[in-house]
Motif scaffolding. Structure first.
Motif, PDB file in Angstrom:
ATOM      1  N   THR A 111       0.954  -1.056   0.114  1.00  0.00           N
ATOM      2  CA  THR A 111      -0.123   0.016   0.169  1.00  0.00           C
ATOM      3  C   THR A 111       0.894   1.186  -0.103  1.00  0.00           C
ATOM      4  OG1 THR A 111      -1.626  -1.071   1.359  1.00  0.00           O
ATOM      5  CG2 THR A 111      -1.585   1.268   1.357  1.00  0.00           C
ATOM      6  N   THR A 118       8.168  -7.139  -0.432  1.00  0.00           N
ATOM      7  CA  THR A 118       6.956  -7.695   0.397  1.00  0.00           C
ATOM      8  C   THR A 118       7.162  -9.121   0.572  1.00  0.00           C
ATOM      9  OG1 THR A 118       5.944  -8.029  -1.716  1.00  0.00           O
ATOM     10  CG2 THR A 118       5.416  -5.938  -0.474  1.00  0.00           C
ATOM     11  N   VAL A 126       3.756  -4.145   3.393  1.00  0.00           N
ATOM     12  CA  VAL A 126       4.660  -2.966   3.466  1.00  0.00           C
ATOM     13  C   VAL A 126       3.476  -1.757   3.218  1.00  0.00           C
ATOM     14  CG1 VAL A 126       6.337  -1.746   2.393  1.00  0.00           C
ATOM     15  CG2 VAL A 126       6.620  -3.845   2.702  1.00  0.00           C
ATOM     16  N   THR A 127       3.367  -0.752   4.268  1.00  0.00           N
ATOM     17  CA  THR A 127       2.582   0.204   4.132  1.00  0.00           C
ATOM     18  C   THR A 127       3.309   1.502   4.017  1.00  0.00           C
ATOM     19  OG1 THR A 127       0.956  -1.279   5.251  1.00  0.00           O
ATOM     20  CG2 THR A 127       0.321   1.058   5.247  1.00  0.00           C
ATOM     21  N   VAL A 128       3.040   2.526   3.197  1.00  0.00           N
ATOM     22  CA  VAL A 128       3.371   3.649   2.840  1.00  0.00           C
ATOM     23  C   VAL A 128       2.625   4.889   2.875  1.00  0.00           C
ATOM     24  CG1 VAL A 128       5.302   5.099   1.772  1.00  0.00           C
ATOM     25  CG2 VAL A 128       5.699   2.572   1.893  1.00  0.00           C
ATOM     26  N   GLY A 129       2.510   5.765   3.720  1.00  0.00           N
ATOM     27  CA  GLY A 129       1.488   6.507   3.734  1.00  0.00           C
ATOM     28  C   GLY A 129       1.602   7.484   2.503  1.00  0.00           C
ATOM     29  N   ASP A 159       6.021  -6.502   7.183  1.00  0.00           N
ATOM     30  CA  ASP A 159       5.477  -5.786   8.203  1.00  0.00           C
ATOM     31  C   ASP A 159       6.126  -4.684   8.723  1.00  0.00           C
ATOM     32  OD1 ASP A 159       3.688  -7.946   8.141  1.00  0.00           O
ATOM     33  OD2 ASP A 159       5.510  -9.291   9.363  1.00  0.00           O
ATOM     34  N   THR A 160       6.109  -3.614   7.770  1.00  0.00           N
ATOM     35  CA  THR A 160       6.810  -2.430   8.104  1.00  0.00           C
ATOM     36  C   THR A 160       5.755  -1.185   7.760  1.00  0.00           C
ATOM     37  OG1 THR A 160       8.078  -2.275   6.122  1.00  0.00           O
ATOM     38  CG2 THR A 160       9.233  -2.941   8.142  1.00  0.00           C
ATOM     39  N   ARG A 161       5.826  -0.060   8.201  1.00  0.00           N
ATOM     40  CA  ARG A 161       5.129   0.815   7.995  1.00  0.00           C
ATOM     41  C   ARG A 161       5.720   2.306   8.020  1.00  0.00           C
ATOM     42  NH1 ARG A 161       1.670   4.540  10.203  1.00  0.00           N
ATOM     43  NH2 ARG A 161      -0.242   5.365   9.191  1.00  0.00           N
ATOM     44  N   GLY A 214       4.481   6.355   7.857  1.00  0.00           N
ATOM     45  CA  GLY A 214       3.160   7.328   8.132  1.00  0.00           C
ATOM     46  C   GLY A 214       3.218   8.287   7.204  1.00  0.00           C
ATOM     47  N   ALA A 235       7.881   1.021  12.500  1.00  0.00           N
ATOM     48  CA  ALA A 235       6.831   1.893  12.019  1.00  0.00           C
ATOM     49  C   ALA A 235       7.169   3.272  12.322  1.00  0.00           C
ATOM     50  CB  ALA A 235       5.396   1.532  12.721  1.00  0.00           C
ATOM     51  N   ASP A 259       3.480   9.475  11.534  1.00  0.00           N
ATOM     52  CA  ASP A 259       3.474  10.716  10.471  1.00  0.00           C
ATOM     53  C   ASP A 259       4.280  11.844  10.786  1.00  0.00           C
ATOM     54  OD1 ASP A 259       1.316   8.751   9.987  1.00  0.00           O
ATOM     55  OD2 ASP A 259      -0.351  10.004  10.839  1.00  0.00           O
TER      56      ASP A 259
END
Length: 828
Positions: A247, A262, A275-278, A292-294, A296, A312, A315
């Motif tokens: 994401t 991933t 893998v989540t990137v804001g 399993d990292t993020r 914000g 993580a 933000d």
């Protein structure tokens, strides 16, 4: 015992730990007395290799606290070291790495071999499909009448190929996998074969090379299931595989050479994770995002940094380092510009039309030149008739001449194009100006980057006096005031050569990336990047514009070059985040360097002559490889009408096998002539020059990456001289001095890992063996340096740098840059 009678000098207030450390240091350095106040480097003359041995000996003693190389550099006396260890509240504990849920059984020989057979069959089936398409397409094009008809048919066929390249990996991903979910896939199982097929098609797609940095790349990832926001710009060629787990929010920028695949391999399984990137996030160059990292919204991750599993970034915070920690550094330093959907769409359309209207006819034309026009050179050159008679011995002599003219003629044209066209395009770009993405200036910048970063010329001229003149011809401002014969390694890259400056006497190892272009999701800016005089840069350093380093600095391998603080001069920098170390130590200056200017000139001239011979040998074996390709192409042309499409499929397989076998043979011949052994010498020693020759031969082992993730990769490493155990899983590891590497059974080497048995610092060169025990894992993008021993079952975390001489205990988990032993829950 009376302290004054001890062979180790101690102060009256020395503790038992200080006494024990002093005794160990005395044994390591070979000195009779060691004071607890003596500086390890200035007073005792130790270097990083000796201090790694000190740390290893201390770790073997249960009565002493564990010490890392980072602790040593930050506290370079026994007194300060013991005090820091006592005050620390985060002493690493010896603990096994986190194991996958339900540890998998090791694959048997039948399953291992069966997986390899299925992978080969899948490759053959894909080759046959591609060959049939090419056969039908080329036959249809050949049936055209006239140049215009030929061009139009080439355009039509190119459009069909473009659609197939776009849709086939996507379709097979949805058919074979469906939606990716967090899971564990046992290596060498049928589920792994499906994973490998999808991974190979998704990552080896030609579109990735052509469309990285383009809106088309984001569309490609969306079609594969990734949740990609608006205005996302991705410059990295590391393609995510488990795309449904990715994401990325609106307006995010991911710089080149960043890994966010991933998935990772460990303990006999493939582990997939999110893998989540804001939105509006920034990820720097040469960084790694584990599963399993993020990040914000508005968060930043610096260059040469990593997020480990479970980390993580909140933000709007900026982090850097490996593993990343909070930092007061702004890595997003360019103002945004207006760049709407229409502009992005038009750029994507221009790219697609360029590929269909220009690249497809050009490639097909070059292929036709090789198959049909090239034989016509035989009579033109006065070599007789243009008959492809493979039974005639004289034919091969004529073919050698034709291939020589073709090969070196194309190389000459490429060289002239590199030094001329980028200069014309550069006139449209003003340093310091902020431009919108996806315009004509952005297209000019992309073309400059591609043309000036061709691999062949940097490999042939690198590690020699010629590289300085080559880079100058490209437009770099490199000082020739102090020619060392090793000013640059084999591979360096830059966004623009016209904004690169290096000072006198600076030496740079392989893999330097000069970041003189900075991006947002809507804009870019080019800035001059200057590396000061008398610097030494280790391997794979990302050097940004505005770096806070001046003259006479040592930047260690994989160091995070600082963008804040005072300008560093006369010091060394190590690690990510970086910290200061001695610029040099006396022990590392004991090589047989030239003592007088006259001797230096004599030995530099001798090195240059040796390097010239190495360059000629490199060009020779590259040409002979091309000669084999020409013969193979002519054989296909001769028998295609009788056999048809299957012949092209067979030819593609034979070409790959030929490339692998040929370059394995070249490297093995080089090693057989001059076997590799542990070495410590000056760069003006003939033994080093021979190793530079070996590097040019080994630089072509990139052809083996096609074997990554298959049992055949272990076979190839054995053929190259590495000692490799059973059931090796190598997903794309780089290995240079193979004959000095020993790998145990069931070892896992992740993509981007690097096993490097050598190091150069200034005028000194060192090389030693590396041993990786049974069941070890080397993480994504991790580096293992020379003289290292990894005990059985040990794990090196992603993006870690295991420094020279380290000894990793059995079943231990190490991580960081530089790596140290960590707890299993350290990042949670």
């Amino acid at each position: 015992m009376d302290l004054t009678e001890s062979p180790v000098a101690r102060s009256d207030s020395a503790t038992d730990t200080e006494r024990a450390f002093a005794q160990v240091m005395a044994d390591i350095t070979g000195q009779e007395r060691v004071s607890a106040d003596s500086n390890f480097f200035d007073d005792l003359g130790a270097n990083s290799l000796l201090m790694a041995q000190f740390c290893a000996r201390v770790r073997k003693r249960a009565d002493l606290p564990s010490v890392s190389i980072k602790d040593i550099y930050r506290n370079p006396t026994i007194v300060s070291l013991v005090s820091a260890l006592a005050a620390s509240q985060d002493v690493p504990a010896e603990a096994p790495p986190p194991a996958p849920t339900g540890p998998p059984r090791s694959a048997g020989t039948l399953e291992y071999v069966g997986c390899g057979v299925l992978q080969v069959l899948a490759f053959l089936a894909y080759s046959l499909l591609v060959a049939e398409v090419l056969g039908v397409g080329t036959g249809w094009i050949s049936a055209g009448s006239g140049l215009l008809d030929y061009y139009l048919r080439s355009v039509g066929f190119g459009a069909v190929v473009l659609v197939m390249l776009c849709t086939l990996p996507i379709a097979l991903k949805w058919i074979l996998i469906g939606r990716w979910r967090p899971q564990q896939i046992r290596l060498w199982s049928l589920a792994y074969v499906r994973f490998w097929v999808v991974k190979t098609l998704v990552q080896r797609n030609l579109l990735v090379l052509l469309f990285v940095g383009s809106p088309l790349y984001s569309l490609y990832l969306r079609a594969l299931g990734a949740k990609i926001g608006r205005g996302v710009t991705i410059f990295s060629h590391f393609v995510p595989v488990c795309t449904d787990l990715l994401t990325i929010g609106d307006g995010t920028v991911i710089c080149k050479d960043t890994s966010f695949t991933t998935y990772r391999a460990q303990a006999g399984v493939i582990q997939t994770g999110a893998v989540t990137v804001g939105a509006d996030a920034y990820i720097g160059e040469m960084s790694v995002l584990d599963i399993d990292t993020r990040l914000g919204d508005g968060a930043q991750l610096g260059h040469t940094s990593s997020l480990q599993a479970g980390q993580a970034v909140p933000d709007r915070q900026s982090w850097h380092g490996s593993p990343a920690v909070p930092a007061e550094v702004n890595y997003r330093r360019v103002e945004p510009r207006t760049c709407g959907r229409f502009r992005r769409a038009m750029f994507a359309v221009r790219q697609a039309l360029t590929m269909v209207l220009l690249l497809a006819p050009l490639v097909l034309g070059l292929l036709d030149l090789l198959l049909t026009a090239a034989p016509q050179l035989i009579p033109v050159l006065g070599l007789g008739t243009a008959v492809l008679d493979f039974s005639d011995p004289t034919f091969y002599g004529k073919a050698l001449i034709v291939s020589w003219v073709l090969y070196f003629g194309l190389r000459l044209i490429g060289f002239l194009l590199m030094i001329s066209l980028p200069r014309l395009l550069n006139a449209a770009i003003t340093p310091g100006a902020v431009y919108r993405l996806y315009g004509l200036r952005y297209s000019a910048h992309r073309l400059i980057r591609v043309l000036t970063n061709m691999r062949f010329f940097k490999t042939i001229f690198g590690d020699s006096s010629a590289i300085v003149h080559y880079l100058s011809a490209l437009g770099c401002q490199v000082s020739t005031a102090e020619q060392t014969g090793s000013n640059f390694g084999l591979q360096e890259k830059f966004e623009s050569p016209f904004l690169v400056s290096t000072g006198a006497g600076t030496m740079i190892a392989d893999g330097l990336s000069i970041i003189n272009a900075e991006y947002t999701s809507t804009s870019f800016r080019l800035s001059r990047t200057t590396i000061g005089a008398r610097n030494f840069l280790g391997n794979h350093v990302a050097y940004p514009a505005g770096a806070r380093t001046g003259e006479n600095c040592l930047l260690a391998t994989r160091v995070l070059v600082p963008l804040d603080g005072p300008v560093r001069e006369g010091v060394g920098l190590l690690g990510s985040p970086s910290f200061e170390i001695p610029r040099s130590v006396e022990r590392d200056s004991q090589f047989d360097h030239p003592r007088t200017p006259a001797e230096f000139r004599r030995r530099l001239a001798a090195k240059t002559r040796h390097n010239v011979a190495s360059m000629l040998l490199y060009a020779l074996h590259q040409w002979l490889f091309f000669f084999g390709l020409v013969l193979l192409a002519w054989a296909c042309a001769l028998h295609y009408n009788a056999v048809g499409g299957p012949l092209l499929a067979l030819a593609s397989v034979v070409t790959i096998v030929y490339g692998i076998v040929y370059f394995i043979a070249v490297e093995r011949i080089t090693v057989l002539i001059r076997p590799l052994n542990p070495l410590s010498c000056s760069i003006y020693d003939r033994r080093f020059w021979r190793h530079e020759r070996f590097w040019k031969a080994a630089a072509t082992s990139v052809h083996m990456q096609v074997l990554s993730g298959t049992p055949l990769k272990g076979v190839a490493w054995r053929l190259l001289g590495a000692s490799v155990g059973k059931r090796l899983f190598d997903d794309g590891c780089a290995m240079h001095e193979k004959t000095l590497v020993s790998i145990g059974d069931d070892v896992t080497l992740n993509v981007g890992a690097n096993i490097q048995c050598h190091s150069q610092e200034d005028g000194g060169f060192k090389m030693d063996r590396i041993t990786i025990g049974h069941g070890c894992t080397v993480g994504v993008g991790a580096w293992v340096h020379y003289g290292v021993t990894m005990g059985p079952g040990s794990v090196l975390d992603p993006d870690s740098f295991l420094m020279k001489g380290e000894q990793v205990p059995d079943n231990a988990r190490w991580g960081g840059n530089p790596a140290r032993q960590i707890r299993a829950d350290h990042y949670q």
